[in-house]
Design a protein around this motif. Structure first.
Motif, PDB file in Angstrom:
ATOM      1  N   PHE A  97      -0.534   0.278   9.942  1.00  0.00           N
ATOM      2  CA  PHE A  97      -1.335  -0.727  10.628  1.00  0.00           C
ATOM      3  C   PHE A  97      -2.372  -1.397   9.721  1.00  0.00           C
ATOM      4  O   PHE A  97      -2.499  -2.621   9.740  1.00  0.00           O
ATOM      5  N   PRO A  98      -3.114  -0.657   8.884  1.00  0.00           N
ATOM      6  CA  PRO A  98      -4.055  -1.330   7.966  1.00  0.00           C
ATOM      7  C   PRO A  98      -3.358  -2.310   7.009  1.00  0.00           C
ATOM      8  O   PRO A  98      -3.905  -3.356   6.673  1.00  0.00           O
ATOM      9  N   LEU A  99      -2.136  -1.985   6.626  1.00  0.00           N
ATOM     10  CA  LEU A  99      -1.367  -2.888   5.765  1.00  0.00           C
ATOM     11  C   LEU A  99      -1.011  -4.166   6.523  1.00  0.00           C
ATOM     12  O   LEU A  99      -1.095  -5.273   5.975  1.00  0.00           O
ATOM     13  N   HIS A 153      -1.102   2.358  -0.710  1.00  0.00           N
ATOM     14  CA  HIS A 153      -2.048   1.842  -1.707  1.00  0.00           C
ATOM     15  C   HIS A 153      -1.354   0.825  -2.615  1.00  0.00           C
ATOM     16  O   HIS A 153      -1.879  -0.249  -2.879  1.00  0.00           O
ATOM     17  N   TYR A 154      -0.161   1.171  -3.099  1.00  0.00           N
ATOM     18  CA  TYR A 154       0.592   0.243  -3.945  1.00  0.00           C
ATOM     19  C   TYR A 154       0.949  -1.031  -3.190  1.00  0.00           C
ATOM     20  O   TYR A 154       0.909  -2.129  -3.741  1.00  0.00           O
ATOM     21  N   ALA A 155       1.294  -0.902  -1.921  1.00  0.00           N
ATOM     22  CA  ALA A 155       1.637  -2.077  -1.118  1.00  0.00           C
ATOM     23  C   ALA A 155       0.422  -2.991  -0.946  1.00  0.00           C
ATOM     24  O   ALA A 155       0.527  -4.214  -1.080  1.00  0.00           O
ATOM     25  N   ARG A 156      -0.746  -2.410  -0.652  1.00  0.00           N
ATOM     26  CA  ARG A 156      -1.968  -3.214  -0.512  1.00  0.00           C
ATOM     27  C   ARG A 156      -2.303  -3.925  -1.823  1.00  0.00           C
ATOM     28  O   ARG A 156      -2.646  -5.111  -1.838  1.00  0.00           O
ATOM     29  N   ASP A 185       7.624   2.235   5.121  1.00  0.00           N
ATOM     30  CA  ASP A 185       7.989   2.395   6.524  1.00  0.00           C
ATOM     31  C   ASP A 185       6.791   2.936   7.286  1.00  0.00           C
ATOM     32  O   ASP A 185       5.753   3.243   6.692  1.00  0.00           O
ATOM     33  N   SER A 186       6.931   3.022   8.580  1.00  0.00           N
ATOM     34  CA  SER A 186       5.808   3.414   9.425  1.00  0.00           C
ATOM     35  C   SER A 186       5.418   4.878   9.249  1.00  0.00           C
ATOM     36  O   SER A 186       4.455   5.333   9.866  1.00  0.00           O
ATOM     37  N   GLN A 187       6.121   5.603   8.380  1.00  0.00           N
ATOM     38  CA  GLN A 187       5.769   6.983   8.079  1.00  0.00           C
ATOM     39  C   GLN A 187       5.354   7.154   6.618  1.00  0.00           C
ATOM     40  O   GLN A 187       5.208   8.272   6.135  1.00  0.00           O
ATOM     41  N   SER A 188       5.158   6.055   5.907  1.00  0.00           N
ATOM     42  CA  SER A 188       4.812   6.128   4.485  1.00  0.00           C
ATOM     43  C   SER A 188       3.462   6.778   4.273  1.00  0.00           C
ATOM     44  O   SER A 188       2.542   6.632   5.080  1.00  0.00           O
ATOM     45  N   GLY A 189       3.346   7.439   3.137  1.00  0.00           N
ATOM     46  CA  GLY A 189       2.106   8.109   2.775  1.00  0.00           C
ATOM     47  C   GLY A 189       1.095   7.155   2.162  1.00  0.00           C
ATOM     48  O   GLY A 189       1.402   6.001   1.844  1.00  0.00           O
ATOM     49  N   GLU A 190      -0.106   7.657   1.955  1.00  0.00           N
ATOM     50  CA  GLU A 190      -1.225   6.846   1.484  1.00  0.00           C
ATOM     51  C   GLU A 190      -0.971   6.253   0.100  1.00  0.00           C
ATOM     52  O   GLU A 190      -1.367   5.120  -0.171  1.00  0.00           O
ATOM     53  N   LEU A 191      -0.316   6.972  -0.796  1.00  0.00           N
ATOM     54  CA  LEU A 191      -0.081   6.448  -2.145  1.00  0.00           C
ATOM     55  C   LEU A 191       0.819   5.216  -2.116  1.00  0.00           C
ATOM     56  O   LEU A 191       0.514   4.205  -2.753  1.00  0.00           O
TER      57      LEU A 191
END
Length: 131
Positions: free
Chosen positions: A77-79, A48-51, A39-45
């Motif tokens: 946004f980077p995702l 990372h898995y999504a990317r 979601d739009s509040q997800s953390g970096e970890l």
């Protein structure tokens, strides 16, 4: 690998709601599919898995559920940039309207995108895409 990424765009005053019946149905009907929700509040970890999943999958299905037509992108946004530039075969499903993101997708005719309203429509689109 075939991946299903569920993106929930939240408005500023919303909190994360865990547990999505749609994801349970996707896992049940397509057990070999990698499934992840962010979601739009997800953390970096999590991002990372999504990317990593987007980069490794040969086919990607992304379901974007926006709570409002102008919900912000927050941390994802980077995702979304990676998703729009992804050369792999992909299907983008919009549950509810998100004007800005839909325009970004429409500007790329190589991307397949559909607007769906119900969970059953999502599952039908997934079936068609996988054939």
């Amino acid at each position: 690998m075939i991946a299903f990424l569920y993106i929930h765009l939240l408005s500023d005053d919303q909190t994360v709601a865990y547990g999505t019946p749609l994801l349970d149905q996707v896992k049940k009907q397509f057990p070999d599919m990698a499934v992840l929700d962010v979601d739009s509040q997800s953390g970096e970890l999590v991002l990372h898995y999504a990317r990593q999943m987007l980069q490794e999958a040969s086919k990607v299905i992304v379901c974007i559920n926006s709570t409002t037509p102008d919900a912000g992108f927050g941390s994802i946004f980077p995702l979304l940039e990676l998703l729009l530039a992804n050369p792999n075969e992909q299907l983008i499903l919009f549950r509810n309207e998100h004007i800005r993101l839909q325009r970004l997708v429409q500007a790329r005719p190589e991307l397949k995108a559909e607007i769906v309203q119900t969970e059953e429509e999502v599952l039908d689109q997934v079936r068609r895409f996988l054939v």
